[in-house]
Design an enzyme around this catalytic site. Structure first.
Site, PDB file in Angstrom:
ATOM      1  N   HIS A 194       0.833  -1.207   0.000  1.00 33.87           N
ATOM      2  CA  HIS A 194       0.000   0.000   0.000  1.00 33.87           C
ATOM      3  C   HIS A 194       0.876   1.270   0.000  1.00 33.87           C
ATOM      4  O   HIS A 194       0.910   2.013   0.980  1.00 33.87           O
ATOM      5  CB  HIS A 194      -0.874  -0.063   1.256  1.00 33.87           C
ATOM      6  CG  HIS A 194      -2.078   0.817   1.251  1.00 33.87           C
ATOM      7  ND1 HIS A 194      -2.018   2.176   1.103  1.00 33.87           N
ATOM      8  CD2 HIS A 194      -3.385   0.525   1.398  1.00 33.87           C
ATOM      9  CE1 HIS A 194      -3.240   2.677   1.166  1.00 33.87           C
ATOM     10  NE2 HIS A 194      -4.088   1.699   1.337  1.00 33.87           N
ATOM     11  N   GLU A 348      -2.204   0.386  -5.378  1.00 32.12           N
ATOM     12  CA  GLU A 348      -2.211  -0.926  -4.716  1.00 32.12           C
ATOM     13  C   GLU A 348      -2.656  -2.001  -5.698  1.00 32.12           C
ATOM     14  O   GLU A 348      -3.839  -2.110  -6.019  1.00 32.12           O
ATOM     15  CB  GLU A 348      -3.195  -0.899  -3.541  1.00 32.12           C
ATOM     16  CG  GLU A 348      -3.032   0.268  -2.590  1.00 32.12           C
ATOM     17  CD  GLU A 348      -4.365   0.613  -1.916  1.00 32.12           C
ATOM     18  OE1 GLU A 348      -5.065  -0.300  -1.465  1.00 32.12           O
ATOM     19  OE2 GLU A 348      -4.699   1.797  -1.869  1.00 32.12           O
TER      20      GLU A 348
END
Ligand SMILES: *[C@@H]1O[C@H](CO)[C@@H](O)[C@H](O)[C@H]1NC(C)=O
Ligand SMILES: *[C@@H]1O[C@H](CO)[C@@H](O)[C@H](O)[C@H]1NC(C)=O
Ligand SMILES: *[C@@H]1O[C@H](CO)[C@@H](O)[C@H](O)[C@H]1NC(C)=O
Ligand SMILES: *[C@@H]1O[C@H](CO)[C@@H](O)[C@H](O)[C@H]1NC(C)=O
Ligand SMILES: *[C@@H]1O[C@H](CO)[C@@H](O)[C@H](O)[C@H]1NC(C)=O
Ligand SMILES: *[C@@H]1O[C@H](CO)[C@@H](O)[C@H](O)[C@H]1NC(C)=O
Length: 386
Positions: A194, A348
């Protein structure tokens, strides 16, 4: 305290002599709490908390290093940060949302923690990005973190999961490889890395915002429709060229090409409050090892190419950054500079969000892992100049 290489070597030798596993000799992090790996054109730093990337240095067009990711200078602040935005960590064991905080597996319905307006986000409490991972291998250009997640440590995520992530660097490329097993039970398992980017390192005097960057997703005309809480509705939409969610129709589209468009504010929900992007783009028919996303900046000259084994990508343009977090000391134009709304983008690579609740997408088997199976996830970022 900094351990000299002599002490490290002595520790390694002692471990071998005592018949201990070699990982007993893994040195502690440096005085700032970080582990550093490097290769030509790239240097990356990590902390065990969340297996997080803290700094990523690549060359800009002036030849100087640019730290292209968000983070904090003080490694000890990550666990204390009240507004923890999952800075460059590995959330798990099931990333993103679980709709209406429940899923059904093998005929049993499990209620998960409602921590995001009626849904479950990043598995709820005790998610992996809030835990201290173990360092299990370290070399000059590679580091491996591991986690063992007990059954039900996050509400109704059943069965122990053992996972690891190996970060390595080579020739201007950052490689990320994750594996996980669930030896006792079938369980939802879906991971991502992330990372939040600002390729200008907040040094562009014209704007701190992310909209001056360019973004291209050549294989991603299609995206998932989402409701006001960023939960996919089930519908798959196609972005018309030039429309707000189009990043496929041309290379070097400005990320903020639609900032003035009706619907840009509210494009990521929250009844009009979330501006920009917090959604999922599907990768269709990409050849193996193709670059599926390119982020660039004319100001710094940095370009980042993503390759992944995953079937799609979440883009989140930092609408919820509220200006309270500082930029790092090696970023920004002044010490007072903050991470303001829409000044970064989280990218992501992952499987379809809430796919466990959407059998019609055919992603269920990829998102459930059980005894005898190994979950694999792989991506790389290659840096160059625009
Ligand atoms: C993750 O876990 C932390 C610590 O238990 C918690 O504060 C947070 O709300 C959880 N969920 C998310 C989405 O961060
Ligand atoms: C790290 O390893 C120790 C010793 O094996 C173990 O007790 C601990 O649970 C591990 N931590 C994580 C986050 O898995
Ligand atoms: C998981 O833990 C919750 C309490 O947090 C408990 O109510 C539930 O029964 C547990 N589930 C299983 C399958 O052990
Ligand atoms: C490193 O990358 C550059 C640019 O992509 C390429 O020209 C060069 O051959 C690569 N070197 C190695 C050793 O892979
Ligand atoms: C949006 O509007 C502002 C103010 O009129 C203008 O300066 C800017 O160029 C516009 N941006 C785009 C991408 O159209
Ligand atoms: C799922 O598979 C069915 C049957 O092969 C197919 O008709 C459908 O289009 C697939 N759904 C998606 C979202 O790919």
């Amino acid at each position: 305290m900094r351990y000299s290489s002599m002490i490290i070597a002595a520790l390694a030798e002692a471990a071998v002599v005592c018949g201990l596993p070699v990982e007993a000799a893994i040195p502690p992090p440096d005085a700032t709490g970080r582990y550093t790996i490097s290769a030509p054109g790239i240097k990356a730093q990590f902390i065990p908390y969340g297996a997080s990337l803290t700094n990523l240095f690549v060359a800009g067009k002036d030849g100087k290093d640019v730290d292209v990711v968000l983070g904090y200078d003080d490694a000890d602040y990550y666990p204390k940060d009240p507004g923890h935005p999952v800075y460059n960590s590995i959330p798990g064991r099931y990333v993103n949302r679980i709709g209406h905080a429940q899923y059904t597996l093998d005929g049993v319905t499990y209620k998960t923690e409602d921590n995001d307006g009626g849904n479950t986000l990043h598995s709820g409490t005790n998610n992996w990005s809030f835990r201290f991972w173990n360092v299990t291998a370290l070399s000059a250009d590679s580091i491996t973190f591991a986690i063992s997640d007990a059954s039900n440590s996050s509400l109704n995520m059943i069965g122990r999961v053992d996972a690891s992530v190996t970060y390595s660097v080579t020739n201007s490329t950052w490689n990320i490889k994750m594996t996980a097993t669930s030896p006792d039970n079938r369980t939802p398992l879906m991971l991502t890395q992330h990372t939040y980017f600002n390729l200008d390192a907040y040094k562009n005097p014209a704007t701190p915002l992310i909209w001056d960057h360019t973004l291209h997703l050549p294989y991603s005309k299609r995206y998932l429709e989402a409701d006001q809480g960023a939960l996919p509705t089930g519908k798959i939409l196609t972005a018309a060229p030039g429309s707000i969610n189009d990043f496929a129709s041309a290379p070097n589209l400005q990320f903020g090409h639609s900032v003035n468009a009706t619907g840009f504010k509210g494009n990521c929900g929250a009844n009009g409050v979330c501006e920009g992007y917090n959604g999922y783009w599907i990768i269709d028919d990409a050849p193996k090892d193709a670059v599926v996303l390119t982020l660039g900046s004319a100001f710094s000259g940095v370009k980042a190419d993503l390759r992944t084994t995953q079937p799609g990508i979440v883009l989140y343009s930092c609408s919820w950054m509220d200006g309270s977090a500082p930029v790092k000391a090696d970023q920004g134009l002044s010490a007072a500079q903050k991470v303001v709304k829409s000044s970064c983008v989280a990218i992501e690579a992952q499987d379809y969000p809430d796919g466990i609740n959407h059998p019609e997408w055919n992603r269920t088997s990829a998102q459930i892992t059980g005894p005898g199976q190994t979950y694999n996830w792989e991506s790389s970022w290659t840096f160059g100049l625009v």
